[in-house]
Design an enzyme around this catalytic site. Structure first.
Site, PDB file in Angstrom:
ATOM      1  CG  ASN A  41      -1.867  -1.011   1.253  1.00  0.00           C
ATOM      2  OD1 ASN A  41      -2.361  -1.766   0.601  1.00  0.00           O
ATOM      3  ND2 ASN A  41      -2.823  -1.474   2.447  1.00  0.00           N
ATOM      4  CG  ASN A 179      -2.780   3.957  15.424  1.00  0.00           C
ATOM      5  OD1 ASN A 179      -2.124   3.487  16.301  1.00  0.00           O
ATOM      6  ND2 ASN A 179      -2.927   3.103  14.881  1.00  0.00           N
ATOM      7  CG  ASP A 241     -13.124   0.807   3.412  1.00  0.00           C
ATOM      8  OD1 ASP A 241     -13.103   1.555   5.092  1.00  0.00           O
ATOM      9  OD2 ASP A 241     -12.693   0.427   2.957  1.00  0.00           O
ATOM     10  N   GLY A 246      -4.144   5.169   6.790  1.00  0.00           N
ATOM     11  CA  GLY A 246      -2.694   5.606   7.678  1.00  0.00           C
ATOM     12  C   GLY A 246      -1.235   5.120   6.243  1.00  0.00           C
ATOM     13  CG  ASP A 247      -0.664   1.445   5.243  1.00  0.00           C
ATOM     14  OD1 ASP A 247      -0.036   0.953   5.686  1.00  0.00           O
ATOM     15  OD2 ASP A 247      -1.730   0.125   4.797  1.00  0.00           O
ATOM     16  CE  LYS A 280     -11.868   8.052  -5.391  1.00  0.00           C
ATOM     17  NZ  LYS A 280     -10.739   7.238  -6.697  1.00  0.00           N
TER      18      LYS A 280
END
Length: 299
Positions: A41, A179, A241, A246-247, A280
């Site tokens: 990702n 995070n 979503d 984060g990625d 998305k």
């Protein structure tokens, strides 16, 4: 050049009205599969941000491998460092609730076979960015930080998922991204003094010399470097979503630093990209293009 040493998965994604509690079964809605894995990702995000990217990792010799690599291949990521192993391609089982929050279980498969010897494929060079996460063996992550330092490359470590045994080396990276939950857990593991999060962040930076970045979801990002605190807002959105946010942030941050942006400007761009990724479904399908981020930043 950005070199990502990390995981490659196929995500199996089901939507539910709300996330289940322990031992609870809830009815599902849609199901789909999509390429994922934190390493893949982040590699795709950096490529969509406009950076040249090389991926080092592993997939299985199975039907899932081609689908897991499809977006990276289409995105122009160099896959010469991706091995084909007899272990199964890594899998992530993802539930996405009606409010956009998610629950994820990861089965590492071939990702667990990425060993320090595979770093020979990485070809780190002075000034490169090396982007790492915790979905491959931690011995390989630690070795990559050391090899990058020796080559004069800059390391950016995303400390997800939280693994207590990583506390011994997270501070060796040049940039550490966590995070808020992960940072609080690492703060306890590192026995940082009790206090407000910015104070504990500053203490982490003082002890290690690393720049620390803590993502706060819809509240944006906090970062500390050279004794100061930087706060960057997220975009105001209604999430669909959050699984790829984060990625996307990490990949865009690496790309910004690689392009020579200062930390605050790189954070602003990464935070905007992470926000857009929430609009998305899916991890890689949701990663925005650089032009979309440019438009959002112009407001």
């Amino acid at each position: 050049m950005i070199t990502v040493v990390g995981s490659i998965n196929l995500d199996l994604i089901a939507t539910v009205g709300r996330l289940p509690g322990p031992g609870e079964t809830v009815p599902g809605g849609d199901f789909k599969s999509a390429p994922g894995g934190k390493g893949a990702n982040q590699a795709l995000a950096a490529a969509r941000a406009g950076a040249p990217v090389r991926m080092v990792g592993a997939v299985g010799k199975d039907a899932f491998a081609g689908e897991a690599l499809a977006y990276l291949r289409d995105g122009g990521v160099d896959l010469g460092g991706v091995a084909e192993m007899h272990a199964a391609t890594g899998i992530a089982l993802i539930l996405v609730g009606g409010d956009g929050e998610n629950m994820i279980a990861v089965v590492p498969g071939a990702n667990g076979t990425v060993v320090p010897g595979d770093l020979d494929k990485a070809k780190f060079a002075k000034g490169d960015i090396v982007l790492l996460q915790h979905e491959i063996p931690l011995s390989t992550v630690d070795a990559a930080i050391g090899a990058a330092r020796q080559a004069g490359a800059i390391t950016l470590l995303n400390t997800a998922p939280f693994r207590a045994e990583a506390a011994g080396f997270v501070g060796k990276a040049n940039y550490v991204v966590a995070n808020e939950t992960e940072f609080d857990l690492y703060a306890e593991a590192l026995a940082l003094p009790a206090g407000e999060r910015p104070e504990r962040m500053s203490e982490f930076a003082r002890r290690t010399g690393a720049a620390l970045i803590v993502t706060l979801g819809g509240e944006g990002v906090l970062a500390t470097k050279d004794g100061g605190i930087i706060h960057v807002d997220a975009l105001k959105i209604t999430p669909v979503d959050t699984v790829g946010a984060g990625d996307t942030f990490c990949g865009y941050l690496a790309a910004g630093l690689s392009a020579g942006l200062g930390l605050e400007d790189a954070l602003k761009r990464a935070a905007a990209a992470g926000s857009l990724a929430c609009l998305k479904p899916g991890a890689q399908p949701s990663i925005p293009l650089a032009s979309e981020v440019d438009t959002a930043l112009r407001g």
